[in-house]
Write a protein that holds these residues in place. Sequence first.
Motif, PDB file in Angstrom:
ATOM      1  N   LYS A  17       1.027  -1.035   0.061  1.00 18.43           N
ATOM      2  CA  LYS A  17      -0.011  -0.018   0.174  1.00 18.43           C
ATOM      3  C   LYS A  17       0.786   1.090  -0.065  1.00 18.43           C
ATOM      4  N   VAL A  18       0.910   1.856  -1.175  1.00 15.99           N
ATOM      5  CA  VAL A  18       1.855   3.195  -1.253  1.00 15.99           C
ATOM      6  C   VAL A  18       0.925   4.038  -2.150  1.00 15.99           C
ATOM      7  N   SER A  19       1.045   5.465  -1.646  1.00 15.11           N
ATOM      8  CA  SER A  19       0.346   6.457  -2.617  1.00 15.11           C
ATOM      9  C   SER A  19       1.501   7.546  -2.823  1.00 15.11           C
ATOM     10  N   THR A  20       1.017   8.463  -3.435  1.00 19.34           N
ATOM     11  CA  THR A  20       1.867   9.542  -3.668  1.00 19.34           C
ATOM     12  C   THR A  20       1.054  10.982  -3.529  1.00 19.34           C
ATOM     13  N   VAL A  21       1.426  11.831  -2.641  1.00 16.93           N
ATOM     14  CA  VAL A  21       0.833  12.881  -2.378  1.00 16.93           C
ATOM     15  C   VAL A  21       1.651  14.358  -2.580  1.00 16.93           C
ATOM     16  N   THR A  22       1.238  15.457  -2.749  1.00 17.02           N
ATOM     17  CA  THR A  22       1.996  16.619  -3.011  1.00 17.02           C
ATOM     18  C   THR A  22       1.864  17.366  -1.518  1.00 17.02           C
ATOM     19  N   ASP A  23       3.002  17.547  -1.171  1.00 19.54           N
ATOM     20  CA  ASP A  23       3.222  18.425   0.164  1.00 19.54           C
ATOM     21  C   ASP A  23       2.880  19.842  -0.181  1.00 19.54           C
ATOM     22  N   LYS A  24       2.942  20.808   1.078  1.00 18.47           N
ATOM     23  CA  LYS A  24       2.520  22.219   0.675  1.00 18.47           C
ATOM     24  C   LYS A  24       3.756  22.751   0.040  1.00 18.47           C
ATOM     25  N   ASN A  25       4.682  22.374  -0.091  1.00 17.71           N
ATOM     26  CA  ASN A  25       5.820  23.018  -0.909  1.00 17.71           C
ATOM     27  C   ASN A  25       5.471  22.486  -2.632  1.00 17.71           C
ATOM     28  N   GLY A  26       4.757  21.677  -2.833  1.00 18.34           N
ATOM     29  CA  GLY A  26       4.730  21.141  -4.201  1.00 18.34           C
ATOM     30  C   GLY A  26       5.686  19.850  -4.630  1.00 18.34           C
ATOM     31  N   GLU A  27       6.139  19.332  -3.537  1.00 22.62           N
ATOM     32  CA  GLU A  27       6.991  18.079  -3.705  1.00 22.62           C
ATOM     33  C   GLU A  27       6.175  17.048  -3.418  1.00 22.62           C
ATOM     34  N   LYS A  28       6.470  16.182  -4.297  1.00 19.84           N
ATOM     35  CA  LYS A  28       5.882  14.557  -4.486  1.00 19.84           C
ATOM     36  C   LYS A  28       6.434  13.918  -3.280  1.00 19.84           C
ATOM     37  N   VAL A  29       5.373  13.223  -2.508  1.00 22.11           N
ATOM     38  CA  VAL A  29       5.832  12.315  -1.447  1.00 22.11           C
ATOM     39  C   VAL A  29       5.289  11.017  -1.382  1.00 22.11           C
ATOM     40  N   LYS A  30       6.229   9.972  -1.460  1.00 25.46           N
ATOM     41  CA  LYS A  30       5.507   8.453  -1.187  1.00 25.46           C
ATOM     42  C   LYS A  30       4.961   8.333   0.071  1.00 25.46           C
ATOM     43  N   VAL A  31       3.949   7.697   0.381  1.00 25.82           N
ATOM     44  CA  VAL A  31       3.395   7.457   1.662  1.00 25.82           C
ATOM     45  C   VAL A  31       3.094   5.998   1.610  1.00 25.82           C
ATOM     46  N   PHE A  32       3.839   5.332   2.471  1.00 30.47           N
ATOM     47  CA  PHE A  32       3.507   4.090   2.816  1.00 30.47           C
ATOM     48  C   PHE A  32       2.689   3.558   3.956  1.00 30.47           C
ATOM     49  N   GLU A  33       1.805   2.494   3.570  1.00 30.91           N
ATOM     50  CA  GLU A  33       1.166   2.096   4.901  1.00 30.91           C
ATOM     51  C   GLU A  33       1.693   0.742   5.560  1.00 30.91           C
ATOM     52  N   ASP A  34       2.734   0.175   5.070  1.00 29.46           N
ATOM     53  CA  ASP A  34       3.372  -0.819   6.000  1.00 29.46           C
ATOM     54  C   ASP A  34       4.746  -0.809   5.941  1.00 29.46           C
ATOM     55  N   LEU A  35       5.485  -1.346   7.175  1.00 28.31           N
ATOM     56  CA  LEU A  35       6.721  -0.910   7.316  1.00 28.31           C
ATOM     57  C   LEU A  35       7.667  -1.820   6.366  1.00 28.31           C
ATOM     58  N   ASP A  36       7.375  -3.054   5.904  1.00 24.53           N
ATOM     59  CA  ASP A  36       7.907  -3.927   5.104  1.00 24.53           C
ATOM     60  C   ASP A  36       8.166  -2.808   3.731  1.00 24.53           C
ATOM     61  N   SER A  37       7.209  -2.630   3.189  1.00 26.06           N
ATOM     62  CA  SER A  37       7.212  -1.850   1.875  1.00 26.06           C
ATOM     63  C   SER A  37       8.189  -0.534   2.017  1.00 26.06           C
ATOM     64  N   PHE A  38       8.001   0.328   3.083  1.00 26.87           N
ATOM     65  CA  PHE A  38       8.872   1.401   3.375  1.00 26.87           C
ATOM     66  C   PHE A  38      10.271   0.856   3.531  1.00 26.87           C
ATOM     67  N   GLU A  39      10.590  -0.141   4.185  1.00 28.22           N
ATOM     68  CA  GLU A  39      11.987  -0.550   4.307  1.00 28.22           C
ATOM     69  C   GLU A  39      12.459  -1.000   3.013  1.00 28.22           C
ATOM     70  N   ASN A  40      11.687  -1.895   2.159  1.00 32.17           N
ATOM     71  CA  ASN A  40      12.497  -2.211   0.994  1.00 32.17           C
ATOM     72  C   ASN A  40      12.577  -1.067   0.043  1.00 32.17           C
ATOM     73  N   PHE A  41      11.791  -0.064   0.095  1.00 33.53           N
ATOM     74  CA  PHE A  41      11.985   1.258  -0.673  1.00 33.53           C
ATOM     75  C   PHE A  41      13.434   1.860  -0.360  1.00 33.53           C
ATOM     76  N   VAL A  42      13.485   1.921   1.084  1.00 35.80           N
ATOM     77  CA  VAL A  42      14.840   2.716   1.366  1.00 35.80           C
ATOM     78  C   VAL A  42      15.950   1.810   0.999  1.00 35.80           C
ATOM     79  N   LYS A  43      15.886   0.766   1.288  1.00 36.10           N
ATOM     80  CA  LYS A  43      17.055  -0.462   0.961  1.00 36.10           C
ATOM     81  C   LYS A  43      17.119  -0.249  -0.548  1.00 36.10           C
TER      82      LYS A  43
END
Length: 157
Positions: A9-35
């Motif tokens: 579960k991952v989505s992309t949002v735009t923050d207040k500065n117009g920067e795109k940010v990936k948002v993860f909903e589980d620890l494994d996906s987040f850790e795999n992305f960083v790795k």
Amino acid sequence: MTKHEKKVKVSTVTDKNGEKVKVFEDLDSFENFVKNSADDNEFENVRCQLNYYPPFIMHETHDDPDKIKETENSHSKKFVRHLHQHVEKHLLKDIGNYFHQPLKFKDHHKKEDFDHITWSYNDEATLNDKHFNLNIEVTCHHDDAMVAVDYKTSPIV
């Protein structure tokens, strides 16, 4: 989908500065992305977030979020102690391993008020001759056990 397969579960949002940010909903996906960003040499300018129930909570509830007690939040000393231990002994250590170096996070602090607790960790690292800042903020709130992680890296020039 089998019992052991997890839907990413991952989505992309735009923050207040117009920067795109990936948002993860589980620890494994987040850790795999960083790795993977470290392995792919695309790690020095990353911004992503993670919103998840910590593993110790999911273990207690046998992976059923509906069984999470209302008292599991930033007002519970036990919850805060276990979360802090999880962050420092697992989350931060694992991130350091992805960059093939122990990260010390000597620059860290805790900010606490009635609504939430936030731990901020900052360090500098070098990987593949690229020098970068690493900033991680971990926040828990007073109304549930959900934890928010804000992960940022930026090049040092």
